[in-house]
Design a protein around this motif. Structure first.
Motif, PDB file in Angstrom:
ATOM      1  N   VAL A 191       0.824  -1.211   0.000  1.00  0.00           N
ATOM      2  CA  VAL A 191       0.000   0.000   0.000  1.00  0.00           C
ATOM      3  C   VAL A 191       0.858   1.260   0.000  1.00  0.00           C
ATOM      4  N   TYR A 192       2.136   1.111   0.338  1.00  0.00           N
ATOM      5  CA  TYR A 192       3.025   2.278   0.362  1.00  0.00           C
ATOM      6  C   TYR A 192       3.851   2.400  -0.917  1.00  0.00           C
ATOM      7  N   ARG A 193       3.441   1.663  -1.953  1.00  0.00           N
ATOM      8  CA  ARG A 193       4.168   1.767  -3.217  1.00  0.00           C
ATOM      9  C   ARG A 193       4.146   3.183  -3.793  1.00  0.00           C
ATOM     10  N   PHE A 194       3.106   3.927  -3.433  1.00  0.00           N
ATOM     11  CA  PHE A 194       2.996   5.304  -3.960  1.00  0.00           C
ATOM     12  C   PHE A 194       4.172   6.179  -3.535  1.00  0.00           C
ATOM     13  N   LEU A 195       4.897   5.790  -2.460  1.00  0.00           N
ATOM     14  CA  LEU A 195       6.040   6.592  -1.999  1.00  0.00           C
ATOM     15  C   LEU A 195       7.154   6.650  -3.035  1.00  0.00           C
TER      16      LEU A 195
ATOM     17  N   PRO B 200       7.148   9.931  -8.389  1.00  0.00           N
ATOM     18  CA  PRO B 200       7.894  11.205  -8.423  1.00  0.00           C
ATOM     19  C   PRO B 200       7.326  12.252  -7.478  1.00  0.00           C
ATOM     20  N   ARG B 201       5.998  12.310  -7.383  1.00  0.00           N
ATOM     21  CA  ARG B 201       5.394  13.338  -6.519  1.00  0.00           C
ATOM     22  C   ARG B 201       5.769  13.122  -5.053  1.00  0.00           C
ATOM     23  N   TRP B 202       5.669  11.888  -4.565  1.00  0.00           N
ATOM     24  CA  TRP B 202       5.977  11.625  -3.161  1.00  0.00           C
ATOM     25  C   TRP B 202       7.478  11.642  -2.892  1.00  0.00           C
ATOM     26  N   LEU B 203       8.257  11.258  -3.881  1.00  0.00           N
ATOM     27  CA  LEU B 203       9.712  11.400  -3.703  1.00  0.00           C
ATOM     28  C   LEU B 203      10.089  12.872  -3.548  1.00  0.00           C
ATOM     29  N   GLY B 204       9.409  13.727  -4.290  1.00  0.00           N
ATOM     30  CA  GLY B 204       9.645  15.166  -4.136  1.00  0.00           C
ATOM     31  C   GLY B 204       9.251  15.649  -2.754  1.00  0.00           C
ATOM     32  N   TYR B 205       8.072  15.157  -2.267  1.00  0.00           N
ATOM     33  CA  TYR B 205       7.653  15.514  -0.915  1.00  0.00           C
ATOM     34  C   TYR B 205       8.695  15.058   0.118  1.00  0.00           C
ATOM     35  N   ALA B 206       9.181  13.834  -0.062  1.00  0.00           N
ATOM     36  CA  ALA B 206      10.147  13.291   0.894  1.00  0.00           C
ATOM     37  C   ALA B 206      11.440  14.098   0.899  1.00  0.00           C
ATOM     38  N   ALA B 207      11.930  14.447  -0.292  1.00  0.00           N
ATOM     39  CA  ALA B 207      13.171  15.220  -0.373  1.00  0.00           C
ATOM     40  C   ALA B 207      13.011  16.589   0.277  1.00  0.00           C
ATOM     41  N   LEU B 208      11.863  17.223   0.032  1.00  0.00           N
ATOM     42  CA  LEU B 208      11.612  18.536   0.627  1.00  0.00           C
ATOM     43  C   LEU B 208      11.516  18.436   2.143  1.00  0.00           C
ATOM     44  N   THR B 209      10.860  17.379   2.634  1.00  0.00           N
ATOM     45  CA  THR B 209      10.716  17.200   4.084  1.00  0.00           C
ATOM     46  C   THR B 209      12.066  16.974   4.744  1.00  0.00           C
TER      47      THR B 209
ATOM     48  N   LEU C  18       0.806  12.143   6.619  1.00  0.00           N
ATOM     49  CA  LEU C  18       0.194  12.262   5.290  1.00  0.00           C
ATOM     50  C   LEU C  18       0.375  10.977   4.475  1.00  0.00           C
ATOM     51  N   ALA C  19       1.567  10.342   4.620  1.00  0.00           N
ATOM     52  CA  ALA C  19       1.790   9.095   3.894  1.00  0.00           C
ATOM     53  C   ALA C  19       0.858   7.999   4.391  1.00  0.00           C
ATOM     54  N   ARG C  20       0.658   7.929   5.694  1.00  0.00           N
ATOM     55  CA  ARG C  20      -0.246   6.913   6.252  1.00  0.00           C
ATOM     56  C   ARG C  20      -1.680   7.168   5.811  1.00  0.00           C
ATOM     57  N   LYS C  21      -2.059   8.438   5.789  1.00  0.00           N
ATOM     58  CA  LYS C  21      -3.414   8.777   5.354  1.00  0.00           C
ATOM     59  C   LYS C  21      -3.622   8.402   3.889  1.00  0.00           C
ATOM     60  N   GLU C  22      -2.588   8.633   3.073  1.00  0.00           N
ATOM     61  CA  GLU C  22      -2.678   8.277   1.659  1.00  0.00           C
ATOM     62  C   GLU C  22      -2.794   6.762   1.485  1.00  0.00           C
ATOM     63  N   ALA C  23      -2.027   6.016   2.307  1.00  0.00           N
ATOM     64  CA  ALA C  23      -2.041   4.560   2.190  1.00  0.00           C
ATOM     65  C   ALA C  23      -3.390   3.968   2.594  1.00  0.00           C
ATOM     66  N   ARG C  24      -4.053   4.571   3.556  1.00  0.00           N
ATOM     67  CA  ARG C  24      -5.344   4.057   4.021  1.00  0.00           C
ATOM     68  C   ARG C  24      -6.466   4.337   3.024  1.00  0.00           C
ATOM     69  N   GLY C  25      -6.213   5.268   2.127  1.00  0.00           N
ATOM     70  CA  GLY C  25      -7.243   5.599   1.154  1.00  0.00           C
ATOM     71  C   GLY C  25      -8.260   6.568   1.743  1.00  0.00           C
ATOM     72  N   PRO C  26      -9.277   6.933   0.952  1.00  0.00           N
ATOM     73  CA  PRO C  26     -10.275   7.888   1.425  1.00  0.00           C
ATOM     74  C   PRO C  26     -11.106   7.311   2.566  1.00  0.00           C
ATOM     75  N   GLU C  27     -11.485   8.150   3.502  1.00  0.00           N
ATOM     76  CA  GLU C  27     -12.337   7.749   4.613  1.00  0.00           C
ATOM     77  C   GLU C  27     -13.760   7.493   4.121  1.00  0.00           C
ATOM     78  N   PRO C  28     -14.531   6.654   4.841  1.00  0.00           N
ATOM     79  CA  PRO C  28     -15.913   6.367   4.425  1.00  0.00           C
ATOM     80  C   PRO C  28     -16.754   7.613   4.256  1.00  0.00           C
ATOM     81  N   GLU C  29     -16.584   8.574   5.163  1.00  0.00           N
ATOM     82  CA  GLU C  29     -17.389   9.790   5.037  1.00  0.00           C
ATOM     83  C   GLU C  29     -17.032  10.580   3.783  1.00  0.00           C
ATOM     84  N   ASP C  30     -15.739  10.466   3.351  1.00  0.00           N
ATOM     85  CA  ASP C  30     -15.358  11.131   2.113  1.00  0.00           C
ATOM     86  C   ASP C  30     -16.031  10.495   0.913  1.00  0.00           C
TER      87      ASP C  30
END
Length: 263
Positions: free
Chosen positions: A3-7, A10-19, A241-253
């Protein structure tokens, strides 16, 4: 962990480098403030120790200047600031200088700087104390007690040269400066001058001692904690934010998306 393959995108690698870059800068700023804390704490310790320490000879703390008149010797080591020293010589009142714009107990006045000529022909600048401005106004010359004649033994705190100083200027018949910089004052003097000055702790009547001013080391300690906490929060924010992305959208969303979709 798939589920963390999205890391790896390119977008998340950019986030990681900036962080990581932001957290690294914050850690380095914290280390810089930690170094400032240790420097200021060391100064405060020397000030405290100097109140009861036995004075050491000036020549043990500051390199002696060479024999060329109008020049200064090497600067003392930074660790000697506020060290209590003693030196014997005779004052040269003809070269006395007023240091303007100096504050003592909330009042702006003058410090009186007088060369003390040693038996070997060298001289050291002695801050004999502080005087208030004249009652007629700041532009008038203050009343300055004369330097005592004959051989004098001076006890006081060693102070390093101040930065951005210039040569003395004559104002109403007296020499004045804004900053105490021996290298800038030496060319106007007929003897070699030590590249430091002494703030005496035995001012004559009519002069006020310039007390050592301790550094606010606790402020730097607070900045250390501030920068390091920000670094931790930055990394935590990325993980959240990475954990939230991995869990996917919440039911209420999902329900909100269905409600907003056209019928």
């Amino acid at each position: 962990m798939l589920v963390y393959r999205f890391l790896a995108s390119p977008r998340w690698l950019g986030y990681a480098a900036l962080t990581v870059a932001a957290a690294t800068v914050m850690v380095l700023l914290g280390l810089w403030q930690l170094d400032r804390y240790h420097q200021r704490a060391s100064i405060n310790a020397r000030i405290t120790a100097g109140t009861s320490a036995t004075p050491v000879p000036l020549t043990d703390a500051v390199p002696r200047p060479a024999g060329t008149p109008g020049t200064t010797g090497p600067a003392p080591h930074a660790d000697t600031e506020w060290l209590r020293v003693r030196v014997t010589g005779q004052f040269d009142p003809s070269r006395e200088i007023l240091v303007r714009g100096r504050t003592v107990e909330g009042r702006v006045g003058f410090e009186v700087l007088t060369p003390l000529v040693l038996s070997d022909g060298t001289a050291v600048l002695v801050d004999r104390g502080w005087v208030p401005p004249a009652e007629s106004g700041a532009l008038a010359m203050p009343s300055v007690p004369p330097a005592p004649p004959g051989e004098q033994t001076i006890l006081g705190r060693l102070r390093p040269s101040e930065s951005r100083g210039g040569p003395p200027k004559e104002v109403n018949g007296r020499l004045e400066i804004r900053r105490i910089t021996p290298s800038a004052l030496a060319p106007s003097m007929p003897y070699p001058v030590y590249n430091a000055y002494i703030s005496t702790d035995q001012p004559a009547p009519g002069l006020t001692a310039v007390a050592p001013e301790k550094q606010n080391a606790l402020q730097n300690a607070g900045y250390v904690l501030q920068w390091w906490l920000l670094a931790i929060l930055t990394l935590f924010g990325f993980a959240y934010l990475a954990r939230k992305e991995a869990r996917g959208p919440e039911p209420e969303d999902l329900l909100d998306d269905l409600a907003d979709s056209p019928a």
